[in-house]
Design a protein around this motif. Structure first.
Motif: not given
Length: 65
Positions: A11-25
């Motif tokens: 939860a601290k490393r990934f965020k979900k986009t509006a389309t349901g994909k996950f983003t990371r750094s």
């Protein structure tokens, strides 16, 4: 039914986009930056989409995000 817990490390490393994909750094941008080229540091900026093969695992780790 009991609620599912989110994986706190994920939860601290990934965020979900509006389309349901996950983003990371990008990795490798914390320290020893003097030995890295300007190009590589520039490419590590911003957020990037997680590979589709890892997305199902993240979906289980973050059920409500």
């Amino acid at each position: 039914m009991p609620k599912l817990k989110s994986h706190r490390g994920a939860a601290k490393r990934f965020k979900k986009t509006a389309t349901g994909k996950f983003t990371r750094s990008k990795a490798f941008k914390r320290h020893i930056l003097t030995s890295k080229t300007t190009k590589s540091k520039r490419q590590m900026r911003g957020s990037h989409v997680v590979d589709k093969t890892d997305a199902p695992r993240l979906k289980r780790m973050l059920p409500y995000d």
